[in-house]
Enzyme design. Sequence first.
Site, PDB file in Angstrom:
ATOM      1  N   GLY A 262      11.001  -5.399  31.428  1.00  0.00           N
ATOM      2  CA  GLY A 262      10.387  -5.760  32.698  1.00  0.00           C
ATOM      3  C   GLY A 262       8.915  -6.029  32.536  1.00  0.00           C
ATOM      4  O   GLY A 262       8.379  -6.996  33.080  1.00  0.00           O
ATOM      5  N   MET A 264       5.152  -4.427  30.003  1.00  0.00           N
ATOM      6  CA  MET A 264       4.662  -3.565  28.934  1.00  0.00           C
ATOM      7  C   MET A 264       3.224  -3.173  29.213  1.00  0.00           C
ATOM      8  O   MET A 264       2.394  -4.013  29.550  1.00  0.00           O
ATOM      9  CB  MET A 264       4.775  -4.297  27.584  1.00  0.00           C
ATOM     10  CG  MET A 264       4.263  -3.486  26.411  1.00  0.00           C
ATOM     11  SD  MET A 264       5.173  -1.934  26.226  1.00  0.00           S
ATOM     12  CE  MET A 264       3.910  -0.924  25.469  1.00  0.00           C
ATOM     13  N   ASN A 266       0.577  -2.276  27.526  1.00  0.00           N
ATOM     14  CA  ASN A 266      -0.474  -2.368  26.507  1.00  0.00           C
ATOM     15  C   ASN A 266      -1.856  -2.123  27.114  1.00  0.00           C
ATOM     16  O   ASN A 266      -2.186  -2.655  28.168  1.00  0.00           O
ATOM     17  CB  ASN A 266      -0.480  -3.764  25.869  1.00  0.00           C
ATOM     18  CG  ASN A 266       0.908  -4.314  25.666  1.00  0.00           C
ATOM     19  OD1 ASN A 266       1.655  -3.825  24.852  1.00  0.00           O
ATOM     20  ND2 ASN A 266       1.252  -5.339  26.432  1.00  0.00           N
ATOM     21  N   GLU A 299       3.324   0.085  35.397  1.00  0.00           N
ATOM     22  CA  GLU A 299       2.564  -0.228  34.184  1.00  0.00           C
ATOM     23  C   GLU A 299       1.107   0.219  34.313  1.00  0.00           C
ATOM     24  O   GLU A 299       0.509   0.683  33.338  1.00  0.00           O
ATOM     25  CB  GLU A 299       2.651  -1.718  33.863  1.00  0.00           C
ATOM     26  CG  GLU A 299       4.067  -2.255  33.730  1.00  0.00           C
ATOM     27  CD  GLU A 299       4.950  -1.476  32.770  1.00  0.00           C
ATOM     28  OE1 GLU A 299       4.426  -0.890  31.802  1.00  0.00           O
ATOM     29  OE2 GLU A 299       6.173  -1.434  33.001  1.00  0.00           O
TER      30      GLU A 299
END
Length: 855
Positions: A262, A264, A266, A299
């Site tokens: 879906g 990430m 980072n 996220e």
Amino acid sequence: MTDTNARILADYQPSDFAILSTELEFDLADQATRVVNKMHIERITDKAQPLILDGEQLKLISVQLNNIELSESQYQLNETSLTIDTEAQDFILTVITEIDPLNNTALEGLFKSGDAFCTQCEAEGFRRITYYLDRPDVMAKFTTKVIADKKQYPYLLSNGNKIAAGDLANGKHFVTWQDPFLKPCYLFALVAGDFDVLRSSYTTVSGREVALELFVDRGNLPKAEHAMTSLKKSMQWDEQTFGLEYDLDIYMIVAVDFFNMGAMENKGLNVFNSKFVLADQSSATDTDYFNVEAVIAHEYFHNWTGNRVTCRDWFQLSLKEGLTVFRDQQFSGDMHSAAVTRIQNVRVLRAQQFAEDAGPMAHPIRPEKVLEMNNFYTLTVYEKGAEVIRMIHTLLGQDKFRQGMDLYFQRFDGMAVTCDDFVDAMADGSGIDLSQFKRWYSQSGTPELIVKESFDKQQQLFTLTIAQVNKPSKQQTEKQDLLIPIKLELLSDNEKTQHLITLSDSQQKFEFSGYSVKPIVAFLSGFSAPVKVNFPQREQELALIMVKASDAFNRWDAGQQLLTRYIHALVQDADFTLPQDLVVAFKQILTLPGDAALKAEQLTLPSFDELVEQFEQIDPIKLLDALKQIRLFLAQGLASEFHQQFQRLSGRAYQNDGQSIGERALKNVCLAYLSHLSDYQSLTVNQYQNADNMTDTLAALHYQALTASARFSEQIKDFEQKWYQTPLVMDKCFMLQALFADESIFNKLAVLEQHPLFILKNPNRARSLIGAFSHNNPRYFHCLSGRGYRFLAKHVAALNDINPQVASRLITPLIQFKKFDSKRQAMMKTELVNLSQLSNLSRDLKEKLDAALGN
């Protein structure tokens, strides 16, 4: 599982080496990207161990130790590692590799998504970029220089803050990024492309201004506004609820079409599947809007629960994912109806996670053994993991939970830690003993609570006797008693009392005094624990709970229990007479004042997947026929009421507020029932023609597909022509056609497989056709010819070569074969055996096939 390459949690050993800093330079090219990786490495143990770096599908150009190039005799190279024999304690290692992003169809490491370069490094994708200690407990400070053609790739992005940029020869340019925070390589990100950019800013609680940038494909800028608004809401909520402030100067989100997951998290540069970024009235449903907001929040929340504090090893994945799902669920509940959000979360848990717990891939939220880590990005780790965090929240209460979270960040900021470290911090911060509670992390399966009640009128004493059953499994033949928080409400006369009790033994009695008549129990309020409940309450009691319980979840759940009982009865006897009381109860829900969104949930029947979990083995067609019978019974009994509500709620101009969303949900539930009656089937056709938003458009087409409407082909063709150039809506177009409930479905699937826009390499497109049919068209997936099973197996075999992650996720309906009757079990098992004999079987598929077939 017999594979000798399996990793075992108990075997964990810290790394012998630390990477103090990592300097990366990428010179981007479609099939020959050059990566220079300069690492400052320090030996941190006394062991005279060689340095073994992970690497896969890399072309090694050179290795330098302290600027001296090593000859091939000074290192060992194989398909998965680079080994360097050195006794140095502190050294600089420079590794130069070449990679092929264009042909990286697995979408792990560095790959092309359309015309853009993109990375996905979690869990173990960084080893496809360069040789490295690819494990989450090795954390370093990263500096990344990205070089590419300036015209083709004007935006060059990576983690952290931009520290340099400039033009180079031959039309190239560079940008250098530096992340001031320690991070494992799975949080590394790089994106290069030509985008439209939505820019804004957010001022944190301490007064720092953070630049916000959202990158989308050219032409999609108007669809990014909702995502930007969602990001700002998330940042503010995390400050207000947990005291957590963003820590970099810039926060970037990039939307790409080719992505396995879906999104990430980072550090500072989140890469998203475009379906969780792009939304506008004409192309996105209310559910899409909700999901964009929830995934953006998830996220962003990872910045602290995942990035600033990360996992020691991948067995601890729920440390970050379970906690962050809990946080995004709390956020969604605060932004919308908390009751409806909770009910929707429980629906997913019961339909999908309970099935996982009962299936061959059952595992604790902290697995003990792993062959392919990608297989453990599961509903158990995420959704059940969130339920475990919710139980801690219930046991501690809001204030003490916050104290525990504060201590967790104080202790472990900048570290890679374990689930035990988290639970210990929560216990120490709150002063509450959670030692028995830790068993939830190491024990698989869904506990069952067996509840019995008794009442002593003379002593005015009501007693609940509750037993917990934790069934043994192949992996765990002996299971221990869990600590289970149980919220409940006692209803008597005009009095309602709420209680929190904790079950810690195999069986306990709980007494409640002062009752002149036996109270009625609304059990497991708010779904306070992820358990199955065996509590044979009378139908009259469940009907009363539906009306009188304070907790909305209890009211909804009582109705679901009644419906499930009647469906069970219809499975056993198709001539069972459904009671008119059911129509009366539904009429009351439909016509009395109340929250429209909650009404929509209460009027929705349990799903096929939820019901399958109620049986040891089931003929799926019998179950579907029972569902159809009860749906028709309610539709016929309430046709005029459904139609009246539908008309009342139709024709309103589109609004995107909570009330309007709830009213659309209720209107479309009414339409769902009416679509099964011949006198009202024109309603779906008319709604499609008149809809001013995607929610109503999709609902109309959806119900036409489910009823095999004669007008479906005509209207889906019109839909396709209108949206042919919009990938996310074309995913919906494929999905709708995969749901068509008629024998002709296999001819339709064959045509769709040849459609010019059907791209098996695109995970969204694969899921929209193959996944939609296999998961959501059960009558034909489970047809006795076996064609449904062969259709899925054929595509799983093809995807095994293209993208093993997607293949492994799509196979789920087949590996759950033991839930079905013997004929279907045999056919499903045949397909699994055939797949297990593939000559180039990926680890992703092998692990699931071995578990399903008992190897």
